[in-house]
Design a protein around this motif. Structure first.
Motif, mmCIF file in Angstrom:
data_model
loop_
_atom_site.group_PDB
_atom_site.id
_atom_site.type_symbol
_atom_site.label_atom_id
_atom_site.label_comp_id
_atom_site.label_asym_id
_atom_site.label_seq_id
_atom_site.Cartn_x
_atom_site.Cartn_y
_atom_site.Cartn_z
ATOM 1 N N TYR A 3 -8.086 2.969 -6.375
ATOM 2 C CA TYR A 3 -6.941 3.387 -5.552
ATOM 3 C C TYR A 3 -5.586 3.417 -6.247
ATOM 4 C CZ TYR A 3 -5.983 -1.535 -5.451
ATOM 5 O OH TYR A 3 -5.675 -2.806 -5.838
ATOM 6 N N THR A 58 -7.333 8.470 -5.147
ATOM 7 C CA THR A 58 -6.469 8.968 -4.066
ATOM 8 C C THR A 58 -5.098 9.404 -4.591
ATOM 9 O OG1 THR A 58 -5.444 8.379 -1.944
ATOM 10 C CG2 THR A 58 -5.674 6.604 -3.529
ATOM 11 N N SER A 98 -2.674 8.945 -2.514
ATOM 12 C CA SER A 98 -1.808 8.162 -1.613
ATOM 13 C C SER A 98 -0.821 7.287 -2.371
ATOM 14 C CB SER A 98 -2.646 7.252 -0.716
ATOM 15 O OG SER A 98 -3.263 7.997 0.286
ATOM 16 N N LYS A 99 -1.230 6.768 -3.519
ATOM 17 C CA LYS A 99 -0.330 5.871 -4.263
ATOM 18 C C LYS A 99 0.482 6.629 -5.308
ATOM 19 C CE LYS A 99 -2.811 3.049 -1.974
ATOM 20 N NZ LYS A 99 -2.403 2.619 -0.660
ATOM 21 N N TYR A 143 -8.380 -5.479 -5.177
ATOM 22 C CA TYR A 143 -7.456 -5.532 -4.055
ATOM 23 C C TYR A 143 -7.889 -6.623 -3.082
ATOM 24 C CZ TYR A 143 -4.256 -4.109 -0.415
ATOM 25 O OH TYR A 143 -3.227 -4.097 0.498
ATOM 26 N N GLY A 170 -8.133 11.211 2.342
ATOM 27 C CA GLY A 170 -7.928 9.800 2.059
ATOM 28 C C GLY A 170 -9.225 9.100 1.676
ATOM 29 N N VAL A 171 -9.042 7.918 1.068
ATOM 30 C CA VAL A 171 -10.190 7.084 0.690
ATOM 31 C C VAL A 171 -10.997 6.733 1.943
ATOM 32 C CG1 VAL A 171 -10.830 4.801 -0.187
ATOM 33 C CG2 VAL A 171 -9.080 6.143 -1.371
ATOM 34 N N HIS A 172 -10.278 6.526 3.063
ATOM 35 C CA HIS A 172 -10.963 6.170 4.307
ATOM 36 C C HIS A 172 -12.071 7.173 4.631
ATOM 37 C CE1 HIS A 172 -8.402 3.086 6.581
ATOM 38 N NE2 HIS A 172 -8.330 2.908 5.291
ATOM 39 N N ARG A 203 -2.603 12.475 2.922
ATOM 40 C CA ARG A 203 -4.029 12.300 3.251
ATOM 41 C C ARG A 203 -4.911 13.131 2.327
ATOM 42 N NH1 ARG A 203 -4.065 8.441 3.662
ATOM 43 N NH2 ARG A 203 -6.065 8.084 4.625
ATOM 44 N N ALA A 254 -7.541 12.607 -0.994
ATOM 45 C CA ALA A 254 -8.230 11.760 -1.959
ATOM 46 C C ALA A 254 -9.411 12.560 -2.496
ATOM 47 C CB ALA A 254 -8.686 10.464 -1.291
ATOM 48 N N ASP A 306 -13.655 2.012 -5.931
ATOM 49 C CA ASP A 306 -12.396 2.440 -5.296
ATOM 50 C C ASP A 306 -11.278 2.234 -6.320
ATOM 51 O OD1 ASP A 306 -10.116 2.790 -3.822
ATOM 52 O OD2 ASP A 306 -10.594 1.324 -2.264
ATOM 53 N N TYR A 354 -10.342 -5.275 0.775
ATOM 54 C CA TYR A 354 -9.578 -4.289 1.537
ATOM 55 C C TYR A 354 -10.163 -4.137 2.947
ATOM 56 C CZ TYR A 354 -7.454 0.169 2.766
ATOM 57 O OH TYR A 354 -6.775 1.168 3.397
ATOM 58 N N THR A 383 -13.278 -2.782 -6.442
ATOM 59 C CA THR A 383 -12.023 -2.224 -6.956
ATOM 60 C C THR A 383 -11.850 -2.765 -8.378
ATOM 61 O OG1 THR A 383 -10.910 -4.045 -5.794
ATOM 62 C CG2 THR A 383 -10.842 -1.898 -4.734
ATOM 63 N N GLY A 393 0.790 -1.235 0.000
ATOM 64 C CA GLY A 393 0.000 0.000 0.000
ATOM 65 C C GLY A 393 0.814 1.272 0.000
#
Ligand code: PLP
Length: 500
Positions: free
Chosen positions: A307, A335, A337-338, A277, A205-207, A345, A347, A305, A231, A272, A140
């Motif tokens: 991601y 996001t 993030s990747k 994922y 973030g996705v969260h 943080r 997304a 998602d 996930y 996803t 991740g």
């Protein structure tokens, strides 16, 4: 000059500094002095050593001592008499009651878990995030050392001089308007997402996006299809919000589900589709159409998602599910993030236009939001073409790392270990282990030898998980890959030999 209280404090401080390496020294000195006042070692009226003397005795800066003294004065432990020093106060405040082991917090016989709310227990129990968030082969996480920090910092520094003060206040309206525009251009071009800037909400973030979606569109007791394996981050948030999970198996075409009406259609389907994922298949076109038709008929919200879709190493990028059937009930989530780094943080989600205002209001009400300066900088970074260039550069780096890891796997174990659903994309590989292998034990052994290799079985909800190992190659340069891989390979071979 040496002082009595200096003699007392300097060794206590030295001990604390060894125990609590992550805590600032002024905070530790403050704690030392406060505790010495409480336990009577520094009784009322004692004069604390002059800052310069204590700094010299303890081998710390005078500023550090001054900070600690100021904090003690502010809290009433000491009083400062201008020109004549700092003295322990006659009446000292009670120690803060929230100390570990304090009976008021955890009465004898009752665990902390027993005193949490039901929701609190759901939040903290079974949490899977590791304390270590960097190193071979942690899933991740992209190669954060390659992020063009200097360029980003340059843009941020300039913008911080130009932007109106409102950009440093609370964020409303789903984030910074110019970032909505940059994202809309990017998502249309790179991901075939059908969207206008007004449909975008920037989230932490996705969260946070998943939390927001579940709270705005779901109620406790609603059902959600989730991928099996899938996930854990998504699952945890759904469970915390009282959504009932229906794990749906994944095959070579992505998540499998009944296309005929079910007795109780789910409120959500979390998928996803570009790169499942963790197993890796791409959702087939026919499965995508089935899912969209099902969702449109049954009032199910599909949450896509997306991601790590930017990293596909052969063929064409897989277009988004959202863009396939405009008007279908899909919420697209992506996001930075990747593509940049998880600590940012940042997304974004694309919601159907009629729901945009509700999502923006809910986001502001629930989390307030901020980071407008960073959002403005990201917008400029994207518009200048540097974001796309960074992704192109990282794609080549990751492709080479992936190919090298596969080569190492084949050299050590032979062919056929990479999972059959692998689709040459993303930031990690899945190794399929022979049925019955204890992947958790292998991962624990690798961890004991300093290498992270997450077991595949923990990504399953049901009782029949397939064993495997998730090995992320993105953050491990080729020249640093051999040694950790040899550790993992040894752990696998030992486990397989033991089973025979
Ligand atoms: C499938 C999936 N979605 C989302 C995320 C996390 O995204 P974010 O860091 O934006 O919360 C991850 C992280 O590994 C992931 O694997």
């Amino acid at each position: 000059m040496k002082s009595i209280s200096g003699d007392l404090i300097a060794p206590r401080l030295a001990r604390l500094r060894q125990e609590k390496t992550a805590v600032a020294v002024n905070r530790l000195l403050y704690e030392c002095l406060r505790d010495a006042i409480h336990d009577g070692s520094l009784p009322a009226g004692t004069r604390l050593p002059p800052t310069r003397d204590l700094a010299a005795e303890a081998g710390i800066s005078r500023n550090t001592v001054m900070h600690a003294y100021e904090q003690l004065i502010a809290e009433g432990y000491t009083r400062g008499l201008t020109g004549s020093g700092t003295y322990v106060a006659e009446r000292i405040p009670d120690l803060p009651p929230l100390k570990p082991g304090n009976p008021a917090v955890a009465p004898a016989g009752k665990s902390v878990a027993g005193r949490l709310s039901r929701r609190g227990r759901k939040v903290v129990m079974g949490a899977q995030a590791q304390a270590t968030q960097w190193g071979a082969f942690l899933p991740g996480v992209p190669d954060v050392t390659q992020v063009p920090h200097a360029k980003l910092a340059q843009i941020t520094a300039r913008l911080s001089r130009e932007l109106p003060p409102s950009t440093l206040s609370y964020a409303t309206n789903g984030g910074y308007a110019r970032l909505h525009q940059s994202l809309a251009v990017y998502l249309r071009q790179a991901r075939s997402v059908v969207c206008e800037p007004g449909q975008i909400v920037v989230t932490e973030g996705v969260h946070q996006a998943i939390d927001l979606i579940t709270r705005v569109l779901g109620d406790a007791g609603d059902h959600a299809w989730v991928e099996e394996p899938g996930y854990w981050g998504t699952r945890s948030i759904l469970e915390i919000n009282g959504i009932r999970l229906k794990p749906m198996p994944v095959d070579a075409e992505g998540m499998r589900f009944p296309i005929q009406a079910t007795a109780r259609p789910p409120r959500f389907a979390f998928v996803t589709p570009s790169h499942q994922y963790p197993l890796g298949p791409v959702m087939s076109l026919s499965r995508r159409l089935d899912l969209l038709n099902f969702a449109a008929q049954h009032g199910t919200w599909v949450v896509e998602d997306d991601y790590d879709s930017e990293f596909r190493f052969s063929g064409h990028p897989v277009a988004s599910l959202q863009g396939l059937l405009p008007g279908a009930p899909v919420i697209y989530v992506g996001t930075f993030s990747k593509t940049l780094y998880p600590g940012l943080r940042m997304a974004y989600m694309v919601v159907p236009a009629p729901f945009a205002a509700a999502f923006r209001t809910a986001q502001s009400k629930l989390y307030r939001g901020g980071h407008m300066l960073q959002q403005a900088a990201l917008a400029e970074f994207m518009d200048s073409g540097q974001y796309a260039a960074h992704i192109r550069r990282m794609r080549l780096i990751y492709a080479a790392r992936r190919a090298y890891l596969i080569q190492l796997v084949e050299q050590s174990l032979g062919p056929g270990w990479v999972h059959e659903y692998d689709s040459n994309a993303g930031l990690h590989l899945v190794l399929a282990l022979p049925p019955g292998t204890d992947d958790v034990a292998i991962a624990a052994e690798a961890a004991a030898r300093g290498v992270i290799a997450r077991p595949l079985s923990i990504y399953y909800f049901g009782r029949n998980p397939s064993p495997g190992l998730i090995l992320a190659f993105a953050s491990v340069p080729q020249e640093e890959m051999l040694a950790p891989w040899q550790v993992v390979a040894r752990c696998i071979l030992e486990a397989v030999a033991k089973k025979r």
